[in-house]
Design a protein around this motif. Structure first.
Motif, PDB file in Angstrom:
ATOM      1  N   TYR A  12       0.818  -1.212   0.000  1.00 30.38           N
ATOM      2  CA  TYR A  12       0.000   0.000   0.000  1.00 30.38           C
ATOM      3  C   TYR A  12       0.855   1.267   0.000  1.00 30.38           C
ATOM      4  N   ASP A  13       2.194   1.116  -0.047  1.00 30.62           N
ATOM      5  CA  ASP A  13       3.065   2.296  -0.171  1.00 30.62           C
ATOM      6  C   ASP A  13       3.163   2.792  -1.610  1.00 30.62           C
ATOM      7  N   GLY A  14       2.417   2.152  -2.495  1.00 28.20           N
ATOM      8  CA  GLY A  14       2.429   2.532  -3.903  1.00 28.20           C
ATOM      9  C   GLY A  14       3.218   1.592  -4.775  1.00 28.20           C
ATOM     10  N   SER A  15       3.918   0.640  -4.175  1.00 30.02           N
ATOM     11  CA  SER A  15       4.754  -0.278  -4.948  1.00 30.02           C
ATOM     12  C   SER A  15       3.943  -1.362  -5.647  1.00 30.02           C
ATOM     13  N   SER A  16       2.708  -1.595  -5.196  1.00 29.10           N
ATOM     14  CA  SER A  16       1.872  -2.626  -5.818  1.00 29.10           C
ATOM     15  C   SER A  16       0.438  -2.120  -5.827  1.00 29.10           C
ATOM     16  N   LYS A  17       0.078  -1.421  -6.878  1.00 30.23           N
ATOM     17  CA  LYS A  17      -1.212  -0.752  -6.915  1.00 30.23           C
ATOM     18  C   LYS A  17      -2.346  -1.752  -7.153  1.00 30.23           C
ATOM     19  N   PRO A  18      -3.506  -1.508  -6.538  1.00 27.01           N
ATOM     20  CA  PRO A  18      -4.656  -2.401  -6.755  1.00 27.01           C
ATOM     21  C   PRO A  18      -5.044  -2.486  -8.213  1.00 27.01           C
ATOM     22  N   PHE A  19      -5.585  -3.646  -8.602  1.00 25.46           N
ATOM     23  CA  PHE A  19      -6.105  -3.895  -9.936  1.00 25.46           C
ATOM     24  C   PHE A  19      -5.007  -3.859 -11.009  1.00 25.46           C
ATOM     25  N   THR A  20      -3.805  -4.256 -10.613  1.00 21.83           N
ATOM     26  CA  THR A  20      -2.716  -4.474 -11.564  1.00 21.83           C
ATOM     27  C   THR A  20      -2.142  -5.866 -11.317  1.00 21.83           C
ATOM     28  N   TRP A 190       1.679  -8.871  -5.069  1.00 18.80           N
ATOM     29  CA  TRP A 190       0.983  -8.505  -3.837  1.00 18.80           C
ATOM     30  C   TRP A 190      -0.367  -7.893  -4.173  1.00 18.80           C
ATOM     31  N   ASN A 191      -1.292  -8.102  -3.260  1.00 15.69           N
ATOM     32  CA  ASN A 191      -2.591  -7.468  -3.346  1.00 15.69           C
ATOM     33  C   ASN A 191      -2.930  -6.942  -1.955  1.00 15.69           C
ATOM     34  N   TRP A 192      -3.710  -5.895  -1.879  1.00 16.71           N
ATOM     35  CA  TRP A 192      -4.145  -5.418  -0.563  1.00 16.71           C
ATOM     36  C   TRP A 192      -5.566  -4.897  -0.630  1.00 16.71           C
ATOM     37  N   SER A 193      -6.247  -5.028   0.486  1.00 17.95           N
ATOM     38  CA  SER A 193      -7.632  -4.592   0.576  1.00 17.95           C
ATOM     39  C   SER A 193      -7.898  -4.137   2.010  1.00 17.95           C
ATOM     40  N   VAL A 194      -9.084  -3.612   2.231  1.00 12.13           N
ATOM     41  CA  VAL A 194      -9.450  -3.113   3.561  1.00 12.13           C
ATOM     42  C   VAL A 194     -10.476  -4.054   4.172  1.00 12.13           C
ATOM     43  N   ASN A 195     -10.189  -4.545   5.364  1.00 16.22           N
ATOM     44  CA  ASN A 195     -11.126  -5.371   6.129  1.00 16.22           C
ATOM     45  C   ASN A 195     -11.606  -4.594   7.355  1.00 16.22           C
ATOM     46  N   TRP A 196     -12.700  -5.084   7.922  1.00 14.66           N
ATOM     47  CA  TRP A 196     -13.275  -4.410   9.090  1.00 14.66           C
ATOM     48  C   TRP A 196     -13.283  -5.315  10.307  1.00 14.66           C
ATOM     49  N   ILE A 221      -5.724  -3.466   7.134  1.00 18.44           N
ATOM     50  CA  ILE A 221      -5.259  -3.661   5.756  1.00 18.44           C
ATOM     51  C   ILE A 221      -4.854  -5.127   5.605  1.00 18.44           C
ATOM     52  N   ARG A 222      -5.508  -5.797   4.674  1.00 25.92           N
ATOM     53  CA  ARG A 222      -5.260  -7.224   4.433  1.00 25.92           C
ATOM     54  C   ARG A 222      -4.319  -7.345   3.235  1.00 25.92           C
ATOM     55  N   VAL A 223      -3.124  -7.819   3.495  1.00 25.32           N
ATOM     56  CA  VAL A 223      -2.096  -7.956   2.460  1.00 25.32           C
ATOM     57  C   VAL A 223      -2.014  -9.423   2.028  1.00 25.32           C
ATOM     58  N   GLU A 224      -2.034  -9.653   0.728  1.00 29.07           N
ATOM     59  CA  GLU A 224      -1.859 -10.997   0.173  1.00 29.07           C
ATOM     60  C   GLU A 224      -0.514 -11.064  -0.554  1.00 29.07           C
ATOM     61  N   ARG A 225       0.321 -11.979  -0.138  1.00 27.20           N
ATOM     62  CA  ARG A 225       1.568 -12.273  -0.858  1.00 27.20           C
ATOM     63  C   ARG A 225       1.317 -13.542  -1.669  1.00 27.20           C
ATOM     64  N   GLN A 226       1.271 -13.402  -2.968  1.00 27.66           N
ATOM     65  CA  GLN A 226       0.911 -14.501  -3.851  1.00 27.66           C
ATOM     66  C   GLN A 226       2.120 -14.945  -4.663  1.00 27.66           C
ATOM     67  N   ALA A 258       3.446   8.948   7.753  1.00 26.83           N
ATOM     68  CA  ALA A 258       2.933  10.000   6.866  1.00 26.83           C
ATOM     69  C   ALA A 258       3.009   9.583   5.405  1.00 26.83           C
ATOM     70  N   ASP A 259       4.133   8.987   5.013  1.00 33.30           N
ATOM     71  CA  ASP A 259       4.285   8.533   3.630  1.00 33.30           C
ATOM     72  C   ASP A 259       3.273   7.438   3.296  1.00 33.30           C
ATOM     73  N   LEU A 260       3.087   6.490   4.223  1.00 36.32           N
ATOM     74  CA  LEU A 260       2.127   5.417   3.989  1.00 36.32           C
ATOM     75  C   LEU A 260       0.713   5.971   3.891  1.00 36.32           C
ATOM     76  N   ALA A 261       0.389   6.950   4.751  1.00 35.47           N
ATOM     77  CA  ALA A 261      -0.945   7.548   4.737  1.00 35.47           C
ATOM     78  C   ALA A 261      -1.212   8.249   3.414  1.00 35.47           C
ATOM     79  N   VAL A 262      -0.228   9.013   2.921  1.00 34.01           N
ATOM     80  CA  VAL A 262      -0.381   9.711   1.638  1.00 34.01           C
ATOM     81  C   VAL A 262      -0.616   8.705   0.517  1.00 34.01           C
ATOM     82  N   SER A 263       0.191   7.664   0.498  1.00 35.45           N
ATOM     83  CA  SER A 263       0.095   6.684  -0.573  1.00 35.45           C
ATOM     84  C   SER A 263      -1.249   5.972  -0.566  1.00 35.45           C
TER      85      SER A 263
END
Length: 303
Positions: A12-20, A190-196, A221-226, A258-263
């Motif tokens: 989620y720092d921008g290195s692995s954007k969702p839907f790519t 990697w994939n990431w999503s938001v869980n509650w 934040i749910r991170v998947e390492r595939q 702060a960097d993670l929040a911005v990303s």
């Protein structure tokens, strides 16, 4: 993840954007990465199989040899690369102190293999309609059910994902990547999503009522390492999925918060309406982005 612990991975720092797709070459020694939660998660997998049966563990007839290939691969790999967690004595594997009989024929080979690692294990096999899920030990699903996806080709598995529908460029790339993957390569994404909720076993998407009751600072934040690798004997593909759960509150306590929040905020705001709906964020995106922007602003003022 405690606040004083660094996340294992931060896509989620921008290195692995969702839907790519975002595939990268992986060194063999980094294929499986056990950690201090190995014993706890293996015991949880044992319980989930006992409680949920075919909803967690399922295989087509004719996949026994491929399953055994996966078991043999892990049996050789784990003690060699992670002797601090694994030791093999004849047909018994000590997994962080938890004993597993890898020759126990009352369990399928994939069942035994899945009890050695924190990762879920999915065997993909090519048929007339493309690559399909032919066998799986799926203890920690990310808002999907094995019963709904089992036996389906990739185009149908990914049909609900925006930009990955059958006939799309991404769907074509996935099929070609599967076709061209060689047995001497391992790739990772990697994939990431938001869980509650903080739950590894997560087959159902949260309802709007459940999400409404959770403030954004309690989100996870749910991170998947595939990883993907072709099995050299069967020609099937082994797909592994490792789950990491990173509470937003812990992420925002990191030195680079702060960097993670911005990303994260930038990526959430950049999602289309269809992508937001697929991620289950229609009702909560603004609230979560507001929290992240607040963290950004606080750190900017402090600096």
């Amino acid at each position: 993840m405690p606040a004083d612990t660094l996340p294992a991975y931060v896509p989620y720092d921008g290195s692995s954007k969702p839907f790519t797709i975002g595939l990268l070459q992986l060194e063999p020694e980094r294929w499986i990465e056990p950690d201090g939660e190995l014993a706890e998660q293996v015991l949880l997998k044992r319980r989930l199989v006992a409680e949920h049966g075919e909803h967690v563990l399922r295989a087509e007839p004719g996949t026994q040899e491929a399953q055994q290939e996966v078991l043999d691969l892990l049996t050789e790999y784990l003690p060699q690369h992670h002797p601090e967690h694994y030791s093999l004595n004849d047909a018994r594997m000590a997994v962080a102190g938890v004993d597993t009989d890898i020759a126990d024929e009352t369990m399928t080979p994939l069942h035994r293999a899945g009890l050695l690692v924190q990762d879920d294990l999915v065997i993909m096999r090519k048929g007339e309609n493309g690559w399909r899920i032919a066998a799986a030990f799926l203890a920690f699903p990310s808002s999907w059910r094995l019963s709904e996806k089992f036996g389906l080709p990739m185009d149908e598995v990914h049909a609900p994902v925006p930009g990955f529908e059958g006939g799309s460029r991404n769907a074509g790339l996935i099929n070609r990547m599967f076709d061209n993957l060689s047995a001497d390569r391992i790739v990772v994404r990697w994939n990431w999503s938001v869980n509650w909720s903080h739950a590894l076993y997560h087959p159902n998407a949260a309802s709007e009522e459940e999400k409404h009751a959770v403030p954004p600072e309690k989100a996870v934040i749910r991170v998947e390492r595939q990883t993907l690798r072709k099995l050299p004997v069967s020609g099937d593909i082994l797909f592994t999925i490792r789950i990491y759960l990173d509470p937003v509150s812990a992420i925002l306590a990191q030195p680079n918060a702060a960097d993670l929040a911005v990303s994260m905020a930038d990526q959430l705001e950049a999602m289309s309406d269809a992508e937001v709906a697929y991620k289950g964020l229609t009702e909560k995106r603004a609230e979560l982005v507001g929290l992240l922007r607040q963290k950004e602003a606080v750190n900017t003022l402090a600096g």
